[in-house]
Design an enzyme around this catalytic site. Structure first.
Site, PDB file in Angstrom:
ATOM      1  N   CYS A   1      47.045  52.549  39.549  1.00 52.18           N
ATOM      2  CA  CYS A   1      45.841  52.468  40.314  1.00 52.18           C
ATOM      3  C   CYS A   1      45.397  50.807  40.512  1.00 52.18           C
ATOM      4  O   CYS A   1      44.899  50.389  41.817  1.00 52.18           O
ATOM      5  CB  CYS A   1      44.330  53.254  39.554  1.00 52.18           C
ATOM      6  SG  CYS A   1      44.469  53.147  37.735  1.00 52.18           S
TER       7      CYS A   1
ATOM      8  N   HIS B   1      37.964  48.650  39.457  1.00 52.46           N
ATOM      9  CA  HIS B   1      39.130  48.201  38.892  1.00 52.46           C
ATOM     10  C   HIS B   1      39.993  47.060  39.084  1.00 52.46           C
ATOM     11  O   HIS B   1      41.057  47.136  38.956  1.00 52.46           O
ATOM     12  CB  HIS B   1      39.881  49.606  39.177  1.00 52.46           C
ATOM     13  CG  HIS B   1      40.642  50.098  38.066  1.00 52.46           C
ATOM     14  ND1 HIS B   1      40.356  49.916  36.766  1.00 52.46           N
ATOM     15  CD2 HIS B   1      41.414  51.159  38.026  1.00 52.46           C
ATOM     16  CE1 HIS B   1      41.058  50.574  35.881  1.00 52.46           C
ATOM     17  NE2 HIS B   1      41.897  51.488  36.699  1.00 52.46           N
TER      18      HIS B   1
END
Length: 596
Positions: free
Chosen positions: A89, A152
């Site tokens: 990710c 993230h």
């Protein structure tokens, strides 16, 4: 300090929805404005966290439980050959927002050969200041931008999304891992812009037993409110909707629990599908569909390690997240732009999440940065005119080039799923998909004689071409030339995912907003009222065991308070092990509770 080692490969899903608006049309486009409205051009990419290629009805999922996404495809264009930039990710998201491979923007590790890495709470690195992110560049065309959901790209203050071009943020720097005991590590915080408004499993509960959580509905409302506000202001906008309901532990709100034939994971997919339907419906109600470009895709393949209860389907493709086989990086992808993109079309353009960077800039009438290599293509020729562009797809794990696809041929230079040690512990990236000599648990090198597959005839990568065949030799010549050109000009970025340190975790509400004025060993925080001497100390330790430090509102702005009064704050950190009890804030600083 500690080195960040390889990740274990728990499942991750994400949905990114962006909506961009420009006051001028992209080159070669003639955009019409709604009646009595100034021209606003919006584009919106949507990408689902860890959703698999085979999770949508339009891609063949037999339950057909995604009517809104299927309708989006029927009204737009399907990309069956679309890829993430990494099988994990964080690197894939960094690539989407920079238009550059993770090996170039620094989102990789050199701690081991062919090792995946991401941004856990204790990561020291993050998105470098030298990288130009999409929302930063879109400001040049007057765009307002918002990220909803998972960031993230780093936890420390210098990596905050509002320092990298975004105007607004509601979400978290990480996924909803947890819950944690607030001793070894805190629960993941949730922010509104600079203010920490709570934590997962505390102010934002997730019931692990039932799977109930209202987060997707909260994220949906944030998206809808943002679009309404920008339309009222007649301002072009970019919305990056990065929700994580399909990431293990999977969650859905109560109306969707138990409604899917696919179990809890299907419940989460159904809620996300419903949310996409509401976003598109609002665009119709606002009468800006012809000026709005929407793109739906994923950051990596379905995490088969979490399947079948908490993971999705990668259709006919081999393995899943964490691997550089097709199941780890080939993604569902749908483009939607009514009146501009012909409805019901399928494009066989090899696409990448990095293309959304370049395509978005083209839609805004902006050129990509010329002082660096940009890996993303402009997809407008493919979407508007059916024009295909030859380009390679590179598959990296860490700083290792594992494979490359050129046309219909994919060449593997290294094959590996995960280690025997992990596999014996039950960690399996390719459950039920053993292919002898391909899905190996040791790193197998094929740099001199790559394994080459024809993905049109063999999408599951089960039958490598014969080394002696003319087809193999022809494919090898083309692939070799592309790889040589790529490696000759490659300048790797400084690796950002090598070092971890528990001291950088968000123990306090201020941790992600500014440099803390207290020691890194901080484990508790308490705030006082305006009256002197009213500070709270944890009841488990005597006051003599605590060191005290005072801050005033005048000397340091506390980002979680909107009160401009003079406030006196008391910050405490223990000289002994924390007991784990909760400390509450006083009302004068907007009631909040947190623990550490």
């Amino acid at each position: 300090m500690a080195l960040c080692g390889p990740t274990s490969g728990t499942g991750v899903w994400w949905e990114l929805c962006g909506s961009w608006g420009t006051r001028q049309a992209a080159p070669g486009l003639s955009l019409t404005s709604p009646p009595r409205q100034k021209e606003v051009h919006s584009t919106s990419p949507c990408s689902l966290l860890q959703m698999g290629w085979g999770d949508l009805g339009v891609y063949g999922e037999p339950s057909r439980e995604t009517p809104n996404l299927d309708r989006m495809a029927a009204e737009g264009m399907l990309f069956p050959n679309f890829y993430s930039a990494n099988p994990l990710c964080s690197p894939s998201r960094a690539a989407l927002l920079t238009g550059r491979l993770p090996i170039r923007n620094g989102f990789y590790t050199t701690n081991g050969h062919a090792r995946n890495a991401y941004t856990p709470q204790e990561i020291v690195g993050g998105i470098p200041d030298g990288e130009h992110l999409l929302p930063e560049l879109l400001k040049g065309a007057g765009y307002a931008s918002k990220i909803v959901g998972k960031w993230h790209l780093g936890h420390r203050p210098q990596f905050h999304p509002l320092k990298h071009g975004f105007d607004e943020w509601f979400g978290s720097p990480n996924c909803h891992f947890g819950p944690y005991d607030n001793r070894a590590r805190p629960n993941i915080p949730v922010y509104r812009d600079w203010e920490m408004v709570g934590r997962y499993y505390e102010e934002f509960p997730i019931n692990l037993q039932t799977g109930e959580a209202n987060l997707t509905q909260v994220y949906l409302q944030e998206a809808l409110d943002f679009m309404k506000r920008q339309q009222v202001a007649q301002r072009p906008f970019f919305l990056y909707w990065a929700i994580d309901g399909t990431h293990a532990p999977v969650y859905a709100s109560r109306p969707f629990l138990g409604t899917s034939r696919r179990g809890r994971y299907g419940d989460a997919v159904r809620e996300i599908d419903d949310s996409v339907g509401k976003i598109l419906s609002l665009l119709r109600d606002l009468r800006i569909t012809e000026n709005t470009f929407v793109f739906f895709t994923s950051d990596n393949g379905a995490a088969l390690i979490s399947a079948p209860k908490q993971g999705g389907s990668n259709g006919p493709f081999l393995c899943g997240k964490q691997t550089t086989f097709e199941g780890g990086m080939r993604e569902p992808a749908i483009a939607w732009w009514p009146g501009r993109i012909p409805a019901g079309q399928v494009s066989h353009q090899l696409g990448s999440v990095m293309d959304l960077f370049t395509t978005s800039l083209a839609l805004a009438g902006l050129a990509p940065p010329s002082d660096r290599v940009i890996d993303g293509l402009d997809l407008l020729p493919a979407m508007l005119r059916g024009q295909l562009t030859d380009r390679p797809i590179f598959y990296y794990r860490g700083n290792t080039l594992m494979a490359v696809t050129l046309g219909q041929y994919k060449a593997h230079f290294w094959t590996w799923t995960n280690s025997w040690e992990e596999f014996r512990q039950g960690i399996d990236f390719c459950p039920g998909q053993n292919v002898s000599g391909v899905t190996t648990h040791t790193q197998e090198e094929h740099t001199k004689l790559p394994l080459i597959f024809h993905l049109g005839r063999d999408p599951g990568e089960r039958y490598p071409l014969s080394f002696a065949s003319t087809e193999y030799l022809d494919a090898l010549r083309g692939v070799t030339l592309v790889v040589q050109q790529h490696q000759k000009t490659l300048v790797p970025g400084q690796p950002q995912l090598n070092v971890c340190n528990q001291a950088v975790m968000a123990w306090t509400p201020e941790a992600f907003c500014s440099a803390p004025p207290w020691p890194r060993s901080l484990a508790w925080a308490a705030c006082s009222s305006e009256n002197e001497g009213s500070s709270l100390a944890p009841p488990c330790l005597p006051p003599t065991r605590w060191s005290m430090a005072r801050l005033s509102w005048k000397s340091r702005e506390m980002p979680w308070s909107q009160d401009r009064r003079w406030l006196s704050w008391t910050i405490c950190w223990p000289l002994a092990e924390p007991c784990g009890r909760r400390v509450s804030c006083w009302a004068s600083c907007r009631p909040r509770c947190w623990s550490a």
